[in-house]
Write an enzyme that holds these catalytic residues in place. Structure first.
Site, PDB file in Angstrom:
ATOM      1  N   ARG A 377       0.820  -1.209   0.000  1.00 24.59           N
ATOM      2  CA  ARG A 377       0.000   0.000   0.000  1.00 24.59           C
ATOM      3  C   ARG A 377       0.854   1.259   0.000  1.00 24.59           C
ATOM      4  O   ARG A 377       0.486   2.268  -0.591  1.00 24.59           O
ATOM      5  CB  ARG A 377      -0.911   0.004   1.229  1.00 24.59           C
ATOM      6  N   VAL A 499      -8.422  -1.564  -6.147  1.00 16.13           N
ATOM      7  CA  VAL A 499      -7.615  -2.692  -5.679  1.00 16.13           C
ATOM      8  C   VAL A 499      -7.110  -2.468  -4.257  1.00 16.13           C
ATOM      9  O   VAL A 499      -7.071  -1.356  -3.751  1.00 16.13           O
ATOM     10  CB  VAL A 499      -6.429  -2.961  -6.622  1.00 16.13           C
ATOM     11  N   GLU A 500      -6.683  -3.575  -3.632  1.00 14.13           N
ATOM     12  CA  GLU A 500      -6.213  -3.603  -2.246  1.00 14.13           C
ATOM     13  C   GLU A 500      -7.239  -2.993  -1.295  1.00 14.13           C
ATOM     14  O   GLU A 500      -6.906  -2.244  -0.384  1.00 14.13           O
ATOM     15  CB  GLU A 500      -4.856  -2.904  -2.107  1.00 14.13           C
ATOM     16  N   GLY A 501      -8.490  -3.325  -1.525  1.00 16.54           N
ATOM     17  CA  GLY A 501      -9.567  -2.766  -0.717  1.00 16.54           C
ATOM     18  C   GLY A 501     -10.056  -1.483  -1.334  1.00 16.54           C
ATOM     19  O   GLY A 501      -9.306  -0.522  -1.490  1.00 16.54           O
TER      20      GLY A 501
END
Length: 830
Positions: A377, A499-501
């Protein structure tokens, strides 16, 4: 009498403001009673009664065994009743990584010296050379147009180069044949690739972020590291990591993919392992991956792992050709064309040796993922989105300088300047966040909250930058083709948001959800000790919490009544920016107070109040963004030319934080808490304002003018070359424009006198105008040639691509001379 009473109130307020120890309170109480007696304000008998009342109270608070027995033990029981229960997965998520500068901001009294003393990020000579040579060459081999319209992937040439030069193993240590790069070098490479080709950036960043390489580095057995890491570093293996499930998203704690512990014959021997069934989607690099990382929920109904084992989320590493693995089809994410697709398996036997870290790590997958997710992140998405923003700002800043309307550059129009200022201001801020997050990682930090802030706000602001860029260049950005440098970025921005939440979840759950517990100086300790029944540390945390709460009430009231003018700023900070340090400290105090009141009034339901937690998280995020901006200015040596960027970004962050504060008060579920916060924290309102027009004009001027400020803003971008890509003509014309503009200024008197006409707005006529000026002796032959080159480049820069009616793009596209792929293959690929 009034002086006597006022003195104790004032001294008590100061002790509260400073969160003083109880010994100071005892000393104050004794001196106050003694002074009252000596001054004749109270009689000796009254003073004795007052002392008799004060001594037991002070003894109760100061004598800890007594305090624990009479106060803390009942409080711990009550706290355990009202405390929101955390599941094991929630606890792992909260405890993932560590806290850093975010904890300073959350606590209400940030130590700016700690931030400013953090080493600025830097590259080694080897890293800089890789960025200047290998990364530049990969940029030359890949661009958004060809990857999306011809290959639907990186070209074979680009893939081969990326593997050969070690791009897929940047984080792999040199001992295993990798490059062993720092987090900042990793970030710089991804940023540069993103100014050129998103498919290249994604294909490189995924193997270097959350995936098999990182998990192996932290948790793999020595045998796994020795086998896989050298192969990953050489590009012989292409990894992917399969986490996202159709019914659970990226929440590993909720996945339904299951592996049952069993024994089965494997390589001629009875082997302990799992029989796994999975359905995964959105898996980047899956279609081309040779090794599949897989997260699943392990269950052990027959107790084969032993009575003490705790199966749960587990991560395995499976070769692509393993029996039963189904992998290879593709998704098509908004024309981004990086390799992405689903993978499935039904009752696939996976031996225990394929568990990342071996049998000891069965059930530890959730913790592994949470601890490693911060790096992905904090690097991958911030770097790629800053890169896209630099592409937009660099190209659009040049375009508005050379594109004329009504006989002046369109960058001179105030409406355009407003958009340009947003673009440049947001870029300055997001690049500052990217740099600070990478610096933290290189200092050994794993700040999970900071990484969530970076992911959410950098991607959201990149969306603003790209949208504004599209508005400014209009039809030039809408018509697809090799000379369009924005359309693919415009299409692909939502991918990073998702993406990634998805960003909604990141904002409302992760940033504040983790921050409220991890960053608070006492809450996590209270929860842990209450759950464990540890009275002594609970007592220390409880009374620390009480002092912390009252300290922030005193600080908020003081700052609210004085408008924050009494707040100190770092002595070594730039004088022009000290007001921003003061404003940030005041907001930090308000955030700490609002957090405690929200937890007290809303309780365990707070984690379901997404709007409330989102606004609290917004204040924390804007404080971190402001901190990053101030830190960047110091790290770069306080360049005076950059002050418009700094002022714009700082004022924007404060305005957004102020808006979140006002929205918090207007919508807080507890109206009593909202009224208290308003009266104590901001009785006269929290005055914040957006950057004004003068600031916007100054920022806009910087990005459409050659100079060190523009160079620093877009530093790390691909060096555009006309012979490599037609989009470079915009920058080539921009480079020539100052000389052309100087010639036009010199000819103003001749234009006014009617000797020669004004330079035509139509660039196809500009060369003829220059020839006339030369014929009249007004300019030299060299100047005419310069104007001709400018006219040719600028005219090409404002044109848009067109194609045959059947859009046979592949057959008509001019390829690089180095590309030997036959036209038939290219057409089929398209």
């Amino acid at each position: 009498m009034l002086i006597w009473i006022g003195a104790v109130l004032g001294a008590g307020f100061i002790l509260t403001f400073l969160q003083a120890r109880m010994t100071w309170w005892a000393l104050l109480t004794g001196l106050w009673i003694l002074a009252g007696w000596k001054l004749g304000n109270v009689s000796p008998s009254t003073a004795g009664v007052m002392a008799g009342a004060a001594v037991p109270i002070l003894a109760l608070l100061m004598f800890r065994p007594l305090r624990r027995a009479l106060l803390s033990r009942p409080a711990m029981g009550a706290f355990r009743q009202i405390m929101p229960r955390m599941s094991a997965t929630e606890q792992a998520a909260v405890e993932a990584g560590n806290v850093w500068w975010d904890a300073e901001l959350f606590a209400g009294r940030p130590d700016w010296r700690r931030l400013l003393s953090t080493p600025s990020p830097s590259l080694t000579g080897e890293e800089q050379r890789f960025l200047d040579v290998e990364t530049e060459q990969l940029c030359n081999l890949a661009n958004d147009w060809e990857t999306t319209s011809v290959w639907q992937d990186l070209s074979p040439e680009a893939w081969a180069y990326a593997k050969d030069k070690g791009f897929l193993g940047m984080i792999v240590p040199k001992a295993y044949g990798g490059l062993g790069f720092s987090a900042y070098a990793h970030s710089q490479v991804i940023q540069k690739l993103s100014t050129r080709c998103s498919a290249a950036a994604v294909s490189v960043m995924v193997p270097n972020s959350l995936g098999p390489a990182e998990l192996l580095l932290h948790y793999g057995t020595e045998e796994q590291k020795d086998h896989y890491l050298p192969r990953l570093a050489r590009g012989e293996e292409i990894p992917c990591f399969a986490l996202t499930n159709p019914y659970a998203g990226s929440d590993a704690a909720a996945i339904t993919d299951t592996g049952v512990v069993c024994k089965q014959m494997w390589n001629g021997e009875e082997t302990l392992g799992f029989r796994i069934s999975w359905r995964k989607r959105y898996i980047t690099l899956a279609p081309v991956a040779t090794v599949l990382g897989l997260a699943f929920r392990a269950v052990d109904p027959d107790g084969l792992l032993g009575a003490e084992a705790e199966p749960g989320i587990t991560c395995v590493l499976i070769p692509r050709d393993h029996p039963g693995v189904n992998i290879g089809r593709r998704h098509w994410p908004l024309n981004a064309v990086f390799q992405n697709g689903p993978t499935t398996g039904d009752d696939v036997f996976v031996p225990m040796e394929m568990v990342i870290g071996g049998r000891a790590q069965v059930g530890a997958g959730w913790r592994m993922l949470m601890e490693c997710l911060a790096a992905g992140r904090a690097i991958s998405l911030p770097s790629s989105n800053v890169g896209m923003s630099k592409l937009a700002v660099g190209m659009v800043g040049a375009y508005v300088a050379i594109r004329r309307q009504f006989n002046q550059p369109i960058g001179a129009f105030e409406g355009v300047q407003e958009a340009l200022a947003r673009m440049a201001g947001h870029l300055y801020a997001t690049d500052a966040v990217r740099r600070l997050a990478a610096a933290a990682l290189d200092q050994g930090e794993k700040p999970s909250v900071v990484s969530a802030i970076a992911k959410y706000h950098v991607t959201e602001r990149a969306r603003i930058v790209i949208n504004d860029a599209m508005d400014v260049i209009g039809g030039k950005g809408v018509c697809m083709g090799p000379s369009n440098y924005l359309a693919r970025a415009y299409q692909q921005v939502p991918i990073a948001i998702t993406v990634e939440g998805a960003n909604i979840m990141t904002r409302t759950l992760i940033i504040y959800g983790q921050g409220a517990i991890r960053c608070h100086p006492y809450v996590l300790t209270l929860m842990r000790t209450a759950e464990a029944g540890e009275l002594k540390p609970f007592d220390a945390a409880l009374f620390g919490y009480v002092g912390f709460l009252f300290r922030n009430v005193a600080r908020a009231l003081t700052f609210g009544l004085t408008g924050g003018v009494l707040i100190g700023a770092p002595r070594d900070a730039a004088p022009q920016l000290k007001r921003y340090y003061r404003a940030a400290t005041r907001l930090s105090t308000l955030l700490a107070l609002a957090s405690d009141l929200s937890m007290a009034t809303v309780g365990g339901a707070l984690k379901r109040k997404g709007a409330l937690t989102g606004r609290l998280g917004d204040i924390l995020s804007q404080l971190f963004i402001l901190s990053s901006v101030l830190k960047r200015f110091e790290d770069e040596g306080r360049p005076a030319e950059d002050l418009p960027f700094v002022h714009w970004a700082a004022q924007d962050a404060l305005a957004r934080a102020g808006a979140a504060w006002r929205s918090l008060l207007a919508n807080h579920p507890s109206r009593g808490a909202a009224l208290f916060l308003k009266l104590i924290g901001a009785p006269f309102g929290l005055k914040t304002s957006e950057p004004d027009d003068r600031c916007a004009a100054a920022v806009a001027a910087l990005i459409q003018t050659h100079g060190p400020a523009r160079d620093r803003l877009i530093a790390g971008s691909w060096t555009a070359q006309v012979e490599v890509d037609p989009i470079a003509v915009t920058l080539a014309a921009f480079d020539l424009y100052p000389q052309v503009e100087a010639i036009e200024r010199r000819l103003k008197d001749a234009v006014r006198g009617g000797v020669i006409a004004r330079a035509p707005q139509n660039l196809t006529l500009l060369d003829g105008w220059a020839a006339e000026a030369q014929g009249k002796g007004l300019i030299t032959t060299q100047e005419r040639e310069l104007i001709g080159r400018f006219a040719a480049h600028a005219d090409q820069a404002i044109q848009v691509d067109d194609f045959a009616p059947d859009f046979d793009i592949a057959a008509g596209l001019a390829r690089r001379p180095t590309d030997t792929a036959p036209a038939k293959t290219k057409k089929k690929a398209a």
